[in-house]
Design an enzyme around this catalytic site. Structure first.
Site, PDB file in Angstrom:
ATOM      1  N   GLU A 112      52.897  21.899  22.997  1.00  0.00           N
ATOM      2  CA  GLU A 112      53.051  22.577  21.713  1.00  0.00           C
ATOM      3  C   GLU A 112      52.713  24.036  22.009  1.00  0.00           C
ATOM      4  OE1 GLU A 112      51.761  22.005  17.058  1.00  0.00           O
ATOM      5  OE2 GLU A 112      50.198  21.782  18.580  1.00  0.00           O
ATOM      6  N   ASP A 123      48.418  19.217  22.334  1.00  0.00           N
ATOM      7  CA  ASP A 123      48.243  19.883  21.049  1.00  0.00           C
ATOM      8  C   ASP A 123      47.803  21.335  21.266  1.00  0.00           C
ATOM      9  OD1 ASP A 123      47.859  19.787  18.076  1.00  0.00           O
ATOM     10  OD2 ASP A 123      45.774  20.143  18.643  1.00  0.00           O
TER      11      ASP A 123
END
Length: 673
Positions: free
Chosen positions: A379, A342
């Site tokens: 990401e 993330d």
């Protein structure tokens, strides 16, 4: 309170020097070895509770001979691992201006703990303040993997399916015996296989506090539902287990998925922690080694590149070691196949917050022998404005969520002709971004957990997040969505037909492109969040309604057919395939692309215009002819479609057609399947 060894001896406990590694609490035949790193602390105290008790029954200061360097380790005999919970008090200077926040008044959770107390029931109140994050000792028997062998599917052959463990089966319509759990996920393996999925990407399953959300809305309690506020990186979330042993249940689920040929990727959160900024609660990291675990400004305040108040110091020796220990643990103990990181661009930042050209953490992960076979997905952006899609430091190992694929596909399907050229590069594998890494580095997606569902992408122009309790100010504004003429639910048959066509168009763009496609759970049969594009705080709203699988059976069948078509045609997957994309009419949102590998060829013609267009088909060798696979505008999209004349195809408005090369049959129509 007990602070010396003598009273403990009377209580049946004995203390002796422990071993520094592994960190955490480890049950051994001789007792429990407690080991905690805290290099800047002047002393450390072990705090022992009976399970669920509000006050400790003993506190033991680590003797001097129980410290090796900056690691406190102590063996305590006479304890039942199943009966206790524990924490630590770390003493040292409290000087926030210098980044030091030791406070012996606070009981700290063990960041290496493999379980936490009182977390078994989702959303249940936990009243053991002020120290609710009670670490537990895991002393279970070795898990029988029954010869488990990870699938190790080549990256180019993956079809990824992003899901939330609780939301995937919590709805009553799921039909599983253990809804909302790891075991419930395992019960849905037949659906995953039918869908053609061979990799599940699980939203955070490390222990997090779903109650860490003070807002309510319209009389309803709001949660931190997605779980991007990890406080126990080594502990599977207890409330995701139907049993009282979350670790065993998750391992059994991984084993069952592997037996079905499905890999497991975990969404991991190392860019920040649940402690927030200086206004947040001290849970563990801050009280053990604040400057080692966080990026700090010169005045001791927290640098915030995550949007949550703090940024993990991933490239410090302390932070880097923690992340590596965690990843190795999940691969070795749980047979996890990969990780999606993330806001991974936060992990490239150095001590001052500036991006590093060679981030030590990312290089170490890529080179680590335990992690050699794991998939690594970034990401490739953060909340501080660092956008690295195509430029993320990859060391030959990392793939990326391709946000440019998402944006170009959405803009094109809106009718933006300027997006066609960029989309042409995306559908061919984004080689302009990934170069020698090739299309395997590109994880393509149109939707994910964050944003509109695929259904809502073509049912709403605007976000409808009022139920989040933030006056609709949260969530992405630039969604590149289109309601097809009516905002929200409608009975208009023309609008509904157009919406269905747009959903099919998006699925074709995704699954007939080079790169690794990622579907979002429920999109295959039209899941809706009622226009909410930031449903991070909603439990019930985010549950998947499995009744939609029957209501939208044709969409589900279409999605299954696309994944099967992808498996059948190596031209869509192979890094060695050749591709060509064209925009045949200037100023009109038209795009065609062809992918070839030997005699295998797939051609996609996409018309995002509101008018019909006829476009030429590329030539094939003499023994091959184009055959129709799908036409998203047809009443039966998977029925054979006949081009209006040889060498050309007519594209109705807002439609996509897929053709493939097959041997020419002189006895029949060369364009007929």
């Amino acid at each position: 309170m007990t602070t010396t060894a003598a009273p403990l001896l009377a209580a049946g406990l004995r203390v002796s020097p422990g071993v520094p590694l592994p960190y955490g609490a480890t049950a051994t035949p001789e007792g429990i070895n407690f080991s905690i790193p805290a290099g800047g602390a002047s002393s450390m105290t072990l705090v022992l509770y009976w399970r669920g008790a509000p006050e400790p029954f003993a506190e033991v200061v680590f003797p001097r001979d129980c410290r090796v360097g900056g690691v406190y380790s102590m063996l305590v005999s006479g304890l039942d691992p199943e009966a206790i919970e524990y924490g630590y008090r770390a003493d040292g200077p409290f000087a926030p201006g210098r980044g030091l926040r030791f406070d012996a008044r606070t009981v700290l959770a063990d960041p290496y703990a493999r379980a936490f107390g009182g977390r078994e029931t989702w959303g249940a109140p936990y009243s053991l303040d002020p120290y609710p994050y009670r670490s537990r000792v895991v002393a279970g028997e070795a898990f029988d993997w029954q010869g488990d062998t990870p699938p190790r599917t080549p990256v180019e052959d993956l079809v990824v399916y992003e899901l939330h463990v609780r939301g995937f089966t919590r709805h009553p319509s799921s039909g599983v015996r253990r809804p909302g759990t790891f075991a419930g996920l395992a019960e849905k393996i037949p659906h995953l296989l039918d869908l053609g999925v061979n990799c599940v990407e699980l939203l955070p399953v490390f222990e997090f506090d779903e109650s860490d959300n003070a807002r309510s809305s319209e009389g309803r309690r709001l949660f931190n539902y997605w779980g991007y506020n990890t406080f126990g990186h080594f502990a599977p979330k207890a409330s995701y287990a139907a049993s009282d042993d979350a670790a065993t249940e998750l391992k059994d689920t991984v084993r069952r998925l592997h037996a079905a040929g499905i890999e497991v990727v975990l969404d991991v959160v190392f860019n920040h922690t649940a402690e927030g900024d200086e206004r947040g609660r001290t849970l563990s990291f801050r009280g053990l080694d604040n400057p080692g675990f966080y990026l700090l400004a010169p005045d001791g305040s927290y640098l915030n590149f995550s949007g949550t108040g703090n940024t993990f110091n991933a490239n410090s020796p302390v932070g880097r070691a923690f992340v590596l220990d965690c990843l190795r643990y999940w691969v070795a103990e749980f047979h996890i196949d990969g990780f999606r990181f993330d806001l991974a661009s936060a992990l490239v930042r150095g001590q001052d917050g500036a991006p590093l050209a060679d981030p030590p953490l990312l290089e170490a992960i890529a080179a680590d022998p335990v992690l050699r076979d794991t998939k690594l997905i970034a990401e490739a952006w953060d909340a501080g404005g660092l956008y690295q899609v195509g430029s993320f430091p990859h060391y030959g190992r990392w793939s990326e969520w391709n946000g440019r694929f998402r944006d170009s596909a959405r803009r094109f399907l809106q009718g933006d002709h300027q997006a066609a050229q960029d989309l042409g590069a995306r559908v061919l594998g984004s080689l302009d971004l990934y170069g020698r890494r090739g299309p395997r580095a590109s994880v393509n997606f149109v939707t994910c957990h964050d944003g509109f569902t695929l259904h809502d992408l073509y049912a709403y122009n605007d976000k409808h997040n009022h139920a989040n309790g933030e006056d609709n100010l949260d969530g992405e504004r630039a969604n590149h969505s289109w309601n097809c003429g009516v905002e929200g639910p409608t009975d208009d048959p023309e609008v509904l037909r157009l919406r269905s066509r747009q959903v099919r168009n998006a699925l074709v763009l995704l699954l007939a492109s080079r790169g690794v496609p990622m579907l979002t759970a429920g999109d295959e049969f039209g899941r809706s969040q009622q226009g909410n594009n930031n449903a991070y705080c909603h439990d019930v709203l985010s549950w998947i309604d499995w009744g939609l699988a029957a209501d939208n059976a044709e969409l589900l069948r279409f999605t299954r057919a696309l994944t099967a078509f992808r498996r059948t045609h190596p031209a869509l997957r192979s890094p060695d395939a050749r591709g060509l994309a064209t925009t045949p009419v200037d100023g009109v949102p038209l795009l065609q692309w062809t992918l070839r590998l030997g005699d295998d060829a797939v051609h996609v013609a996409a018309n995002a215009h509101w008018e019909t267009h006829t476009v030429p088909l590329p030539d094939l060798t003499g023994h091959l002819a184009w055959h129709a696979f799908a036409d998203t505008a047809a009443p039966e999209p998977l029925a054979p479609v006949r081009p209006p004349e040889p060498g050309r195809v007519m594209l109705p408005p807002r439609s996509v057609q897929v053709l493939y090369a097959a041997p020419f049959d002189p006895s029949g129509d060369p364009h007929d399947t």
